[in-house]
Design a protein around this motif. Structure first.
Motif, mmCIF file in Angstrom:
data_model
loop_
_atom_site.group_PDB
_atom_site.id
_atom_site.type_symbol
_atom_site.label_atom_id
_atom_site.label_comp_id
_atom_site.label_asym_id
_atom_site.label_seq_id
_atom_site.Cartn_x
_atom_site.Cartn_y
_atom_site.Cartn_z
ATOM 1 N N ASP A 129 -44.984 -28.291 22.626
ATOM 2 C CA ASP A 129 -43.782 -28.374 21.802
ATOM 3 C C ASP A 129 -42.666 -27.528 22.396
ATOM 4 O O ASP A 129 -42.906 -26.593 23.170
ATOM 5 C CB ASP A 129 -44.083 -27.872 20.384
ATOM 6 N N ALA A 130 -41.443 -27.863 22.007
ATOM 7 C CA ALA A 130 -40.305 -27.026 22.383
ATOM 8 C C ALA A 130 -40.442 -25.662 21.697
ATOM 9 O O ALA A 130 -40.973 -25.561 20.595
ATOM 10 C CB ALA A 130 -39.006 -27.701 21.991
ATOM 11 N N VAL A 131 -39.965 -24.618 22.358
ATOM 12 C CA VAL A 131 -39.995 -23.272 21.777
ATOM 13 C C VAL A 131 -38.571 -22.750 21.669
ATOM 14 O O VAL A 131 -37.718 -23.038 22.507
ATOM 15 C CB VAL A 131 -40.854 -22.311 22.630
ATOM 16 N N MET A 132 -38.312 -22.001 20.623
ATOM 17 C CA MET A 132 -36.999 -21.383 20.463
ATOM 18 C C MET A 132 -36.908 -20.145 21.356
ATOM 19 O O MET A 132 -37.886 -19.398 21.502
ATOM 20 C CB MET A 132 -36.769 -20.993 19.003
ATOM 21 N N TRP A 141 -30.921 -21.808 21.017
ATOM 22 C CA TRP A 141 -31.312 -22.684 22.121
ATOM 23 C C TRP A 141 -32.839 -22.808 22.128
ATOM 24 O O TRP A 141 -33.549 -21.893 21.703
ATOM 25 C CB TRP A 141 -30.856 -22.130 23.472
ATOM 26 N N SER A 142 -33.312 -23.944 22.608
ATOM 27 C CA SER A 142 -34.749 -24.167 22.746
ATOM 28 C C SER A 142 -35.083 -24.469 24.195
ATOM 29 O O SER A 142 -34.204 -24.810 25.001
ATOM 30 C CB SER A 142 -35.209 -25.327 21.856
ATOM 31 N N ALA A 143 -36.364 -24.365 24.531
ATOM 32 C CA ALA A 143 -36.846 -24.676 25.877
ATOM 33 C C ALA A 143 -38.051 -25.597 25.772
ATOM 34 O O ALA A 143 -38.894 -25.433 24.883
ATOM 35 C CB ALA A 143 -37.225 -23.396 26.619
ATOM 36 N N ARG A 144 -38.132 -26.564 26.649
ATOM 37 C CA ARG A 144 -39.305 -27.438 26.712
ATOM 38 C C ARG A 144 -39.500 -27.878 28.150
ATOM 39 O O ARG A 144 -38.591 -27.789 28.984
ATOM 40 C CB ARG A 144 -39.171 -28.654 25.797
ATOM 41 N N LEU A 145 -40.682 -28.364 28.429
ATOM 42 C CA LEU A 145 -41.035 -28.770 29.771
ATOM 43 C C LEU A 145 -41.466 -30.234 29.756
ATOM 44 O O LEU A 145 -42.289 -30.643 28.946
ATOM 45 C CB LEU A 145 -42.174 -27.895 30.306
ATOM 46 N N GLY A 203 -33.025 -14.093 24.570
ATOM 47 C CA GLY A 203 -32.749 -15.309 25.339
ATOM 48 C C GLY A 203 -33.926 -15.752 26.187
ATOM 49 O O GLY A 203 -33.778 -16.625 27.041
ATOM 50 N N GLY A 204 -35.106 -15.162 25.935
ATOM 51 C CA GLY A 204 -36.273 -15.469 26.767
ATOM 52 C C GLY A 204 -37.145 -16.562 26.195
ATOM 53 O O GLY A 204 -37.077 -16.898 25.008
ATOM 54 N N ARG A 243 -28.756 -16.447 29.460
ATOM 55 C CA ARG A 243 -27.647 -15.672 28.921
ATOM 56 C C ARG A 243 -26.349 -16.444 29.142
ATOM 57 O O ARG A 243 -26.203 -17.142 30.147
ATOM 58 C CB ARG A 243 -27.558 -14.305 29.593
ATOM 59 N N ILE A 244 -25.431 -16.294 28.222
ATOM 60 C CA ILE A 244 -24.134 -16.936 28.333
ATOM 61 C C ILE A 244 -23.068 -15.854 28.246
ATOM 62 O O ILE A 244 -22.983 -15.133 27.242
ATOM 63 C CB ILE A 244 -23.932 -18.003 27.233
#
Length: 266
Positions: free
Chosen positions: A128-131, A111-115, A136-137, A102-103
């Motif tokens: 793959d990266a996930v949106m 925003w995307s998330a990747r590991l 925001g999860g 959260r902002i």
């Protein structure tokens, strides 16, 4: 080293590729036989790391092809003149890393998330990266090794922004909840010919998080960035004698939530 390749659900392991390295920038491979067993011979005594690969790849240990430096963490230890039994057990359910960004209290959009997981072989993405979803999860599957969680803005109209955190399997499988309160840093260069200069802003956040943004000054050398509150390092890019990029800190300011702070840079 010899042993059994054990796959989730009792899947047939025949032909599974096992890769091994002891940190010297050389990777040895062997395929499992009809019984799912593998064998690696003529190995140097000491710790070895093993992994299951999906295809033939030449993994290089260490940065830029250099041997691994520092204490080497292996999966098993080879003793001279002995055969070490080590099963490559891949049956356990892969860990899931969940979190929320959260902002200023609102779910982060675009925003995307990747590991990225770290091993003695390399640093590589896991899936793959996930949106991020509407809240925001995010959920990232397959977390089995120490690595880096990367949250990155996908808004092409804004500057490059990313948030990093080191994560450990198991220890970090509770939801990671990050709520960033922001402020604004604006300023200009106290000099000439600074239009188009690239700046990098870094903020070390609580809980091991790190925020990075890269922006370009306008033709007059003016810049403005909305960033998380905290100690803001304002840096400028340069190159060392070898031509490698590095960042030099020009100013450090303490930014409060909701504050607008103006700075001058040399």
């Amino acid at each position: 080293i010899e042993g059994q390749v054990l796959l989730k659900g009792g899947a047939d392991a025949q032909g599974a590729l096992v890769a091994a390295s002891n940190g010297n920038s050389v990777v040895l491979t062997a395929r499992a036989d009809a019984n799912g067993r593998y064998r690696l011979e003529r190995l140097t005594p000491g710790p070895w790391e093993l992994r299951h690969n999906t295809e033939e790849e030449d993994y290089i240990v260490g940065f830029a092809g250099e041997p691994f430096e520092g204490p080497y963490r292996g999966d098993c230890v080879v003793v001279e003149g002995q055969t070490v039994e080590h099963d490559l057990d891949l049956r356990a359910a892969l860990g899931a890393l969940t979190g929320r960004l959260r902002i200023d209290g609102s779910p982060a959009a675009d925003w995307s998330a990747r590991l990225l997981e770290h091993s003695s072989f390399s640093t590589e993405p896991v899936g793959d990266a996930v949106m991020l979803d509407s809240g925001g999860g995010f959920v990232l599957e397959g977390h089995t090794r120490p690595g880096t969680l990367v949250l990155q803005s996908t808004d092409e109209s804004s500057t490059y922004r990313e948030i990093l955190r080191q994560v450990e399997p198991g220890a970090d499988h509770a939801e990671l909840d990050l709520n960033l309160a922001t402020g604004t840093v604006t300023g200009a260069h106290n000099g000439t010919a600074q239009g188009g200069r690239q700046l990098h802003l870094h903020i070390a956040l609580a809980g091991g998080w790190h925020y990075h943004t890269t922006l370009t000054c306008d033709a007059a050398g003016v810049f403005e960035a909305v960033v998380p509150a905290g100690k803001v390092d304002i840096q400028s890019g340069s190159s060392d004698p070898a031509g490698l990029a590095k960042w030099l800190t020009l100013r450090t300011v303490q930014l409060a939530a909701g504050e607008r702070q103006t700075v001058e840079l040399e």
